[in-house]
Motif scaffolding. Sequence first.
Motif, PDB file in Angstrom:
ATOM      1  N   MET A 141       0.347  -1.405   0.075  1.00  0.00           N
ATOM      2  CA  MET A 141       0.310   0.053  -0.367  1.00  0.00           C
ATOM      3  C   MET A 141       0.984   2.116   0.006  1.00  0.00           C
ATOM      4  SD  MET A 141      -3.230  -0.786   2.558  1.00  0.00           S
ATOM      5  CE  MET A 141      -2.607  -2.414   3.541  1.00  0.00           C
ATOM      6  N   LEU A 142       1.675   1.303   1.010  1.00  0.00           N
ATOM      7  CA  LEU A 142       3.237   2.183   1.083  1.00  0.00           C
ATOM      8  C   LEU A 142       3.443   2.470  -0.744  1.00  0.00           C
ATOM      9  CD1 LEU A 142       4.495   2.703   4.480  1.00  0.00           C
ATOM     10  CD2 LEU A 142       2.766   3.675   3.594  1.00  0.00           C
TER      11      LEU A 142
ATOM     12  N   VAL B 240      -8.001  13.388  -0.871  1.00  0.00           N
ATOM     13  CA  VAL B 240      -9.408  13.059   0.130  1.00  0.00           C
ATOM     14  C   VAL B 240      -8.376  11.776   1.419  1.00  0.00           C
ATOM     15  CG1 VAL B 240     -11.018  11.104   0.238  1.00  0.00           C
ATOM     16  CG2 VAL B 240     -11.444  13.073  -0.968  1.00  0.00           C
ATOM     17  N   LEU B 241      -7.351  10.847   0.577  1.00  0.00           N
ATOM     18  CA  LEU B 241      -6.236  10.376   1.062  1.00  0.00           C
ATOM     19  C   LEU B 241      -5.807  11.441   2.765  1.00  0.00           C
ATOM     20  CD1 LEU B 241      -5.336   7.953   2.180  1.00  0.00           C
ATOM     21  CD2 LEU B 241      -2.987   9.067   0.644  1.00  0.00           C
ATOM     22  N   GLU B 242      -5.344  12.840   2.843  1.00  0.00           N
ATOM     23  CA  GLU B 242      -4.991  13.825   3.548  1.00  0.00           C
ATOM     24  C   GLU B 242      -5.606  13.876   4.483  1.00  0.00           C
ATOM     25  OE1 GLU B 242      -2.167  17.040   2.537  1.00  0.00           O
ATOM     26  OE2 GLU B 242      -1.743  15.628   0.697  1.00  0.00           O
ATOM     27  N   LEU B 243      -6.758  13.849   4.544  1.00  0.00           N
ATOM     28  CA  LEU B 243      -7.397  14.299   5.288  1.00  0.00           C
ATOM     29  C   LEU B 243      -8.138  13.785   6.210  1.00  0.00           C
ATOM     30  CD1 LEU B 243     -10.198  16.994   3.075  1.00  0.00           C
ATOM     31  CD2 LEU B 243      -8.766  17.479   5.204  1.00  0.00           C
TER      32      LEU B 243
ATOM     33  N   ASN C 173       4.467   6.258   6.496  1.00  0.00           N
ATOM     34  CA  ASN C 173       4.062   7.403   5.710  1.00  0.00           C
ATOM     35  C   ASN C 173       2.868   7.897   6.842  1.00  0.00           C
ATOM     36  OD1 ASN C 173       2.556   9.125   4.619  1.00  0.00           O
ATOM     37  ND2 ASN C 173       2.683   7.852   3.010  1.00  0.00           N
ATOM     38  N   VAL C 174       3.037   9.545   7.632  1.00  0.00           N
ATOM     39  CA  VAL C 174       2.537   9.945   8.281  1.00  0.00           C
ATOM     40  C   VAL C 174       0.789  10.673   7.774  1.00  0.00           C
ATOM     41  CG1 VAL C 174       4.179  11.094   9.447  1.00  0.00           C
ATOM     42  CG2 VAL C 174       3.123  12.247   7.503  1.00  0.00           C
ATOM     43  N   PHE C 175       0.686  10.117   6.222  1.00  0.00           N
ATOM     44  CA  PHE C 175      -0.688  10.412   5.521  1.00  0.00           C
ATOM     45  C   PHE C 175      -1.030   9.725   5.799  1.00  0.00           C
ATOM     46  CE2 PHE C 175       1.728  13.995   3.374  1.00  0.00           C
ATOM     47  CZ  PHE C 175       1.279  14.822   3.642  1.00  0.00           C
ATOM     48  N   PHE C 176      -0.980   7.990   5.782  1.00  0.00           N
ATOM     49  CA  PHE C 176      -1.178   6.403   5.984  1.00  0.00           C
ATOM     50  C   PHE C 176      -1.213   5.853   7.372  1.00  0.00           C
ATOM     51  CE2 PHE C 176      -1.733   1.835   5.071  1.00  0.00           C
ATOM     52  CZ  PHE C 176      -3.143   2.342   4.814  1.00  0.00           C
TER      53      PHE C 176
END
Length: 190
Positions: A51-52, A83-86, A131-134
């Motif tokens: 996923m990363l 959207v992913l970031e939010l 990953n800070v976004f995941f």
Amino acid sequence: MLTGMDVVDNPLEQGVVYQASLPVAWRPLTEPPSEDRLLSLNESNCKLLRMLSVLDDQPPEIKDASPEIAQELIRLDSKLSLVLELVSEVLAHQLDVPEPTPVAVSEYGIEWQGTELPEVNRHVLVEVYLNVFFPRPLKVCAIVNAVTKQESGTAKILARFSGLSEDVRDGLAKLIFRHHRRLIASRRSV
């Protein structure tokens, strides 16, 4: 001050090292993990690293497409990224992700800073959010090699991964290499 082994077998001296400020958590294990537990962790980590890898992929260059289609695909990619970031920000607050700390990771081990200190030669379960976004951690079993106390009251904890499958080690090596390549590219552009 070094506690534990006189000679440190440093897993960060092998291969490329990813250095960043990342959320890390750990807990001691009362015994080495069972084969079933390692299998479960490795399967979960393989999925996470895939996923990363998808999240790290740059959008493909759009050749042979009309400018309108190319522009629309770029706009859609931007919207999906937003959207992913939010969603990841909301999840990070709900999941109580630890505060980032200086971390160094190789495919063989990890070093992080902390105030809670594990015992040298103990098995630990380390969770590192790559990953800070995941906000889903890589969960790895490790054996603490060394604890080096700092003047600031924190310590650097060095641990060697234990029980990683070749697939996980390979996925981690690729993630680290991609980060390293981007870092070099950003230095060249400055």
